[in-house]
Motif scaffolding. Structure first.
Motif, PDB file in Angstrom:
ATOM      1  N   UNK A 166      38.021  29.322  30.232  1.00  0.00           N
ATOM      2  CA  UNK A 166      38.791  30.336  30.938  1.00  0.00           C
ATOM      3  C   UNK A 166      37.945  30.887  32.077  1.00  0.00           C
ATOM      4  N   UNK A 167      38.641  31.362  33.112  1.00  0.00           N
ATOM      5  CA  UNK A 167      37.922  31.889  34.277  1.00  0.00           C
ATOM      6  C   UNK A 167      38.513  33.218  34.715  1.00  0.00           C
ATOM      7  N   UNK A 168      39.018  33.990  33.779  1.00  0.00           N
ATOM      8  CA  UNK A 168      39.652  35.257  34.137  1.00  0.00           C
ATOM      9  C   UNK A 168      38.636  36.180  34.777  1.00  0.00           C
ATOM     10  N   UNK A 169      38.981  36.717  35.937  1.00  0.00           N
ATOM     11  CA  UNK A 169      38.109  37.630  36.644  1.00  0.00           C
ATOM     12  C   UNK A 169      37.016  36.953  37.444  1.00  0.00           C
ATOM     13  N   UNK A 170      37.033  35.610  37.510  1.00  0.00           N
ATOM     14  CA  UNK A 170      36.054  34.888  38.313  1.00  0.00           C
ATOM     15  C   UNK A 170      34.777  34.546  37.589  1.00  0.00           C
ATOM     16  N   UNK A 171      34.696  34.824  36.288  1.00  0.00           N
ATOM     17  CA  UNK A 171      33.493  34.540  35.520  1.00  0.00           C
ATOM     18  C   UNK A 171      33.544  33.110  34.983  1.00  0.00           C
ATOM     19  N   UNK A 172      32.605  32.265  35.425  1.00  0.00           N
ATOM     20  CA  UNK A 172      32.594  30.861  34.994  1.00  0.00           C
ATOM     21  C   UNK A 172      31.162  30.402  34.751  1.00  0.00           C
ATOM     22  N   UNK A 173      31.044  29.396  33.880  1.00  0.00           N
ATOM     23  CA  UNK A 173      29.768  28.727  33.674  1.00  0.00           C
ATOM     24  C   UNK A 173      29.587  27.665  34.752  1.00  0.00           C
ATOM     25  N   UNK A 194      41.090  35.367  39.714  1.00  0.00           N
ATOM     26  CA  UNK A 194      40.388  35.769  40.930  1.00  0.00           C
ATOM     27  C   UNK A 194      39.867  34.501  41.592  1.00  0.00           C
ATOM     28  N   UNK A 195      40.766  33.807  42.308  1.00  0.00           N
ATOM     29  CA  UNK A 195      40.421  32.507  42.899  1.00  0.00           C
ATOM     30  C   UNK A 195      39.270  32.606  43.902  1.00  0.00           C
ATOM     31  N   UNK A 196      39.238  33.599  44.809  1.00  0.00           N
ATOM     32  CA  UNK A 196      38.129  33.668  45.748  1.00  0.00           C
ATOM     33  C   UNK A 196      36.771  33.798  45.064  1.00  0.00           C
ATOM     34  N   UNK A 197      36.678  34.644  44.042  1.00  0.00           N
ATOM     35  CA  UNK A 197      35.400  34.819  43.334  1.00  0.00           C
ATOM     36  C   UNK A 197      35.019  33.542  42.594  1.00  0.00           C
ATOM     37  N   UNK A 198      36.004  32.889  41.983  1.00  0.00           N
ATOM     38  CA  UNK A 198      35.748  31.632  41.285  1.00  0.00           C
ATOM     39  C   UNK A 198      35.260  30.565  42.264  1.00  0.00           C
ATOM     40  N   UNK A 199      35.928  30.487  43.399  1.00  0.00           N
ATOM     41  CA  UNK A 199      35.563  29.500  44.422  1.00  0.00           C
ATOM     42  C   UNK A 199      34.139  29.741  44.932  1.00  0.00           C
ATOM     43  N   UNK A 200      33.815  30.983  45.201  1.00  0.00           N
ATOM     44  CA  UNK A 200      32.484  31.305  45.726  1.00  0.00           C
ATOM     45  C   UNK A 200      31.396  30.922  44.729  1.00  0.00           C
ATOM     46  N   UNK A 201      31.613  31.284  43.464  1.00  0.00           N
ATOM     47  CA  UNK A 201      30.621  30.963  42.433  1.00  0.00           C
ATOM     48  C   UNK A 201      30.401  29.462  42.324  1.00  0.00           C
TER      49      UNK A 201
END
Length: 238
Positions: A144-151, A164-171
């Motif tokens: 899951x990537x809710x809020x842009x938090x991803x491994x 939060x696609x922009x935060x996910x994309x940036x990370x």
């Protein structure tokens, strides 16, 4: 009698399995936990056959347990008289509300028989929608990537609940990944979007997923050579 957990697939009524449709047609009542699953089920059964279940929009565990106990009581009461189905988008055993019903029935109504009818999951349908091939022998992580938090450990990932696609994309791009987004893939409700631009899906939508692949991955496949040859031949013919 039996309670069937029926996976409806990603949202297109034509992607319900043959067995799933047969079960829906054969049971006395089809219980739906939400508007989207209800609309897909209605493509296969009459509205008079639908049993709606209400759940509070809350994360409070006491309220949720109470709601699921009430739902299980209603479903079990009907199942003592005839077969019933509980429908869910995707697959009943993959990130699904059916797990809550199954645990509650097992605890308070253990005499009720349960059977799961698998459905096409967004985690597999995404590959067709995004034109991505997951080759044999490939590792693929789900998270899951809710809020842009991803491994950023796996080489390939499917991320869902991308709110939060922009935060996910940036990370992910800063960590060396190529990223594609898909929204409401194979759904009849809402607009389907496939894009590599996070601004196209920057409004919060629960049904947004992403595919991330680390740049520069080598593909050790016998037929990968054909991609190079095919490109050369196309260039020669132009």
């Amino acid at each position: 009698m039996t309670v069937y957990g029926v996976g409806l697939g990603p949202g297109d009524a034509d992607l319900v399995t043959v067995k799933g449709r047969r079960v829906l047609e054969s049971v006395a009542t089809v219980y739906s936990p939400g508007r989207l699953s209800r609309s897909v089920a209605l493509e296969h059964v009459a509205e008079s056959k639908i049993g709606d279940l209400e759940f509070p929009m809350t994360r409070d565990p006491d309220e949720l347990r109470s709601a699921w106990k009430d739902a299980a009581t209603e479903v079990a009461s009907e199942a003592r008289e005839d077969d019933v189905a509980f429908v869910t988008l995707g697959d009943p055993n993959v990130y699904s509300t059916f797990g809550h019903l199954r645990r509650t029935l097992d605890t308070f109504h253990p005499e009720i028989e349960l059977e799961v009818v698998p459905g096409v999951s967004a985690m597999t349908a995404f590959a067709t929608a995004l034109d991505v091939e997951v080759e044999a022998g490939t590792g693929l992580a789900l998270q899951e990537a809710e809020g842009g938090s991803v491994s950023t450990d796996p080489d390939r990932m499917i991320l869902f609940k991308v709110t939060d696609a922009p935060a996910t994309y940036e990370t992910l791009t800063e960590a060396g990944y190529d990223v594609q987004f898909g929204r409401r893939l194979f759904m009849q409700q809402g607009e389907t979007v496939v894009t590599d631009d996070p601004s196209d899906v920057d409004d919060r939508d629960y049904y947004t997923l992403a595919y991330a692949e680390r740049r520069g991955l080598e593909r050790d496949l016998a037929t990968a050579e054909f991609d190079v040859e095919g490109t050369a031949k196309r260039e020669e013919s132009t």
